[in-house]
Write a protein that holds these residues in place. Structure first.
Motif, PDB file in Angstrom:
ATOM      1  N   ILE A  11     -26.682 -14.883   5.529  1.00 33.12           N
ATOM      2  CA  ILE A  11     -27.778 -14.656   4.594  1.00 33.12           C
ATOM      3  C   ILE A  11     -28.172 -16.002   4.002  1.00 33.12           C
ATOM      4  N   GLY A  12     -29.453 -16.318   4.093  1.00 39.13           N
ATOM      5  CA  GLY A  12     -29.959 -17.560   3.516  1.00 39.13           C
ATOM      6  C   GLY A  12     -30.507 -17.311   2.129  1.00 39.13           C
ATOM      7  N   SER A  13     -30.238 -18.255   1.217  1.00 35.66           N
ATOM      8  CA  SER A  13     -30.709 -18.127  -0.155  1.00 35.66           C
ATOM      9  C   SER A  13     -30.976 -19.519  -0.704  1.00 35.66           C
ATOM     10  N   HIS A  14     -31.852 -19.594  -1.684  1.00 32.89           N
ATOM     11  CA  HIS A  14     -32.137 -20.884  -2.307  1.00 32.89           C
ATOM     12  C   HIS A  14     -30.939 -21.300  -3.153  1.00 32.89           C
ATOM     13  N   ALA A  15     -30.534 -22.569  -2.993  1.00 38.40           N
ATOM     14  CA  ALA A  15     -29.349 -23.054  -3.706  1.00 38.40           C
ATOM     15  C   ALA A  15     -29.571 -24.481  -4.178  1.00 38.40           C
ATOM     16  N   GLY A  16     -28.854 -24.843  -5.225  1.00 37.72           N
ATOM     17  CA  GLY A  16     -28.898 -26.200  -5.747  1.00 37.72           C
ATOM     18  C   GLY A  16     -28.005 -27.117  -4.930  1.00 37.72           C
ATOM     19  N   GLU A  17     -27.944 -28.378  -5.343  1.00 40.34           N
ATOM     20  CA  GLU A  17     -27.179 -29.380  -4.600  1.00 40.34           C
ATOM     21  C   GLU A  17     -25.682 -29.086  -4.561  1.00 40.34           C
ATOM     22  N   GLU A  18     -25.152 -28.456  -5.579  1.00 40.09           N
ATOM     23  CA  GLU A  18     -23.717 -28.184  -5.636  1.00 40.09           C
ATOM     24  C   GLU A  18     -23.337 -26.850  -4.996  1.00 40.09           C
ATOM     25  N   GLY A  19     -24.300 -26.158  -4.373  1.00 39.34           N
ATOM     26  CA  GLY A  19     -24.012 -24.902  -3.693  1.00 39.34           C
ATOM     27  C   GLY A  19     -24.168 -23.673  -4.555  1.00 39.34           C
ATOM     28  N   LYS A  20     -24.614 -23.849  -5.790  1.00 41.99           N
ATOM     29  CA  LYS A  20     -24.832 -22.698  -6.674  1.00 41.99           C
ATOM     30  C   LYS A  20     -26.191 -22.090  -6.347  1.00 41.99           C
ATOM     31  N   LEU A  21     -26.201 -20.763  -6.155  1.00 44.17           N
ATOM     32  CA  LEU A  21     -27.432 -20.074  -5.782  1.00 44.17           C
ATOM     33  C   LEU A  21     -28.368 -19.934  -6.971  1.00 44.17           C
ATOM     34  N   GLY A  26     -26.586  -9.762  -3.608  1.00 47.32           N
ATOM     35  CA  GLY A  26     -25.938  -8.520  -4.022  1.00 47.32           C
ATOM     36  C   GLY A  26     -25.846  -7.517  -2.897  1.00 47.32           C
ATOM     37  N   VAL A  27     -25.501  -6.296  -3.268  1.00 47.04           N
ATOM     38  CA  VAL A  27     -25.310  -5.238  -2.274  1.00 47.04           C
ATOM     39  C   VAL A  27     -26.595  -4.929  -1.507  1.00 47.04           C
ATOM     40  N   ALA A  28     -27.754  -5.033  -2.167  1.00 49.52           N
ATOM     41  CA  ALA A  28     -29.022  -4.732  -1.491  1.00 49.52           C
ATOM     42  C   ALA A  28     -29.292  -5.728  -0.368  1.00 49.52           C
ATOM     43  N   GLU A  29     -29.074  -7.018  -0.626  1.00 48.68           N
ATOM     44  CA  GLU A  29     -29.312  -8.038   0.403  1.00 48.68           C
ATOM     45  C   GLU A  29     -28.343  -7.893   1.573  1.00 48.68           C
ATOM     46  N   ILE A  30     -27.098  -7.577   1.281  1.00 51.40           N
ATOM     47  CA  ILE A  30     -26.101  -7.398   2.341  1.00 51.40           C
ATOM     48  C   ILE A  30     -26.436  -6.160   3.181  1.00 51.40           C
ATOM     49  N   ALA A  31     -26.792  -5.055   2.516  1.00 54.82           N
ATOM     50  CA  ALA A  31     -27.166  -3.837   3.244  1.00 54.82           C
ATOM     51  C   ALA A  31     -28.402  -4.073   4.097  1.00 54.82           C
ATOM     52  N   GLY A  38     -28.942  -4.082  13.076  1.00 57.73           N
ATOM     53  CA  GLY A  38     -28.817  -2.902  13.923  1.00 57.73           C
ATOM     54  C   GLY A  38     -27.822  -1.864  13.444  1.00 57.73           C
ATOM     55  N   VAL A  39     -27.239  -2.062  12.255  1.00 57.88           N
ATOM     56  CA  VAL A  39     -26.276  -1.108  11.712  1.00 57.88           C
ATOM     57  C   VAL A  39     -26.838  -0.565  10.400  1.00 57.88           C
ATOM     58  N   GLU A  40     -27.126   0.723  10.362  1.00 55.25           N
ATOM     59  CA  GLU A  40     -27.690   1.358   9.172  1.00 55.25           C
ATOM     60  C   GLU A  40     -26.609   1.480   8.098  1.00 55.25           C
ATOM     61  N   VAL A  41     -26.784   0.738   6.993  1.00 54.35           N
ATOM     62  CA  VAL A  41     -25.818   0.744   5.895  1.00 54.35           C
ATOM     63  C   VAL A  41     -26.571   0.940   4.591  1.00 54.35           C
ATOM     64  N   ALA A  42     -26.082   1.851   3.749  1.00 58.96           N
ATOM     65  CA  ALA A  42     -26.684   2.073   2.430  1.00 58.96           C
ATOM     66  C   ALA A  42     -26.043   1.129   1.417  1.00 58.96           C
ATOM     67  N   ARG A  44     -24.828   1.735  -1.455  1.00 57.72           N
ATOM     68  CA  ARG A  44     -23.620   2.290  -2.076  1.00 57.72           C
ATOM     69  C   ARG A  44     -22.375   2.112  -1.198  1.00 57.72           C
ATOM     70  N   GLU A  45     -22.557   1.804   0.077  1.00 56.93           N
ATOM     71  CA  GLU A  45     -21.433   1.625   0.994  1.00 56.93           C
ATOM     72  C   GLU A  45     -20.874   0.201   0.969  1.00 56.93           C
ATOM     73  N   VAL A  46     -21.596  -0.727   0.330  1.00 56.26           N
ATOM     74  CA  VAL A  46     -21.171  -2.125   0.268  1.00 56.26           C
ATOM     75  C   VAL A  46     -20.349  -2.326  -1.005  1.00 56.26           C
ATOM     76  N   SER A  47     -19.164  -2.910  -0.870  1.00 50.90           N
ATOM     77  CA  SER A  47     -18.271  -3.120  -2.007  1.00 50.90           C
ATOM     78  C   SER A  47     -18.211  -4.592  -2.384  1.00 50.90           C
ATOM     79  N   LEU A  48     -18.611  -4.903  -3.614  1.00 57.60           N
ATOM     80  CA  LEU A  48     -18.494  -6.253  -4.163  1.00 57.60           C
ATOM     81  C   LEU A  48     -17.704  -6.164  -5.469  1.00 57.60           C
ATOM     82  N   PRO A  49     -16.375  -6.062  -5.393  1.00 61.21           N
ATOM     83  CA  PRO A  49     -15.571  -5.855  -6.599  1.00 61.21           C
ATOM     84  C   PRO A  49     -15.662  -6.999  -7.607  1.00 61.21           C
ATOM     85  N   GLU A  50     -15.970  -8.203  -7.141  1.00 66.15           N
ATOM     86  CA  GLU A  50     -16.074  -9.351  -8.045  1.00 66.15           C
ATOM     87  C   GLU A  50     -17.507  -9.606  -8.478  1.00 66.15           C
TER      88      GLU A  50
END
Length: 80
Positions: A11-21, A26-31, A38-42, A44-50
């Motif tokens: 996943i590509g995202s805009h980030a600063g020089e030190e790697g901070k996004l 979040g779960v929406a971008e990962i899903a 090619g894999v249908e994922v909702a 609510r099925e993605v877990s990001l405990p931190e």
């Protein structure tokens, strides 16, 4: 089985020089990235405990497809 074959997404995202996004991944971008792969994922099925990802790098994420079925995938967040 399809999720196990995918194993890693990038996943590509805009980030600063030190790697901070600017924002977070979040779960929406990962899903959405998994669905595009090619894999249908909702969301609510993605877990990001931190919480949402806020740094570039590689992360191990659990996908809970069913109460007894969990698949771990690698999410690579890169700077655009």
């Amino acid at each position: 089985a399809k999720l196990a074959e995918l194993a890693e997404i990038t996943i590509g995202s805009h980030a600063g020089e030190e790697g901070k996004l600017f924002g977070s991944v979040g779960v929406a971008e990962i899903a959405d990235a998994l669905t595009a792969g090619g894999v249908e994922v909702a969301k609510r099925e993605v877990s990001l405990p931190e919480g949402p990802i806020r740094q570039v790098g590689e992360y191990e994420i659990d996908i809970h497809l069913h109460s007894d079925v969990t698949q771990t995938i690698k999410v690579k967040v890169i700077a655009e």
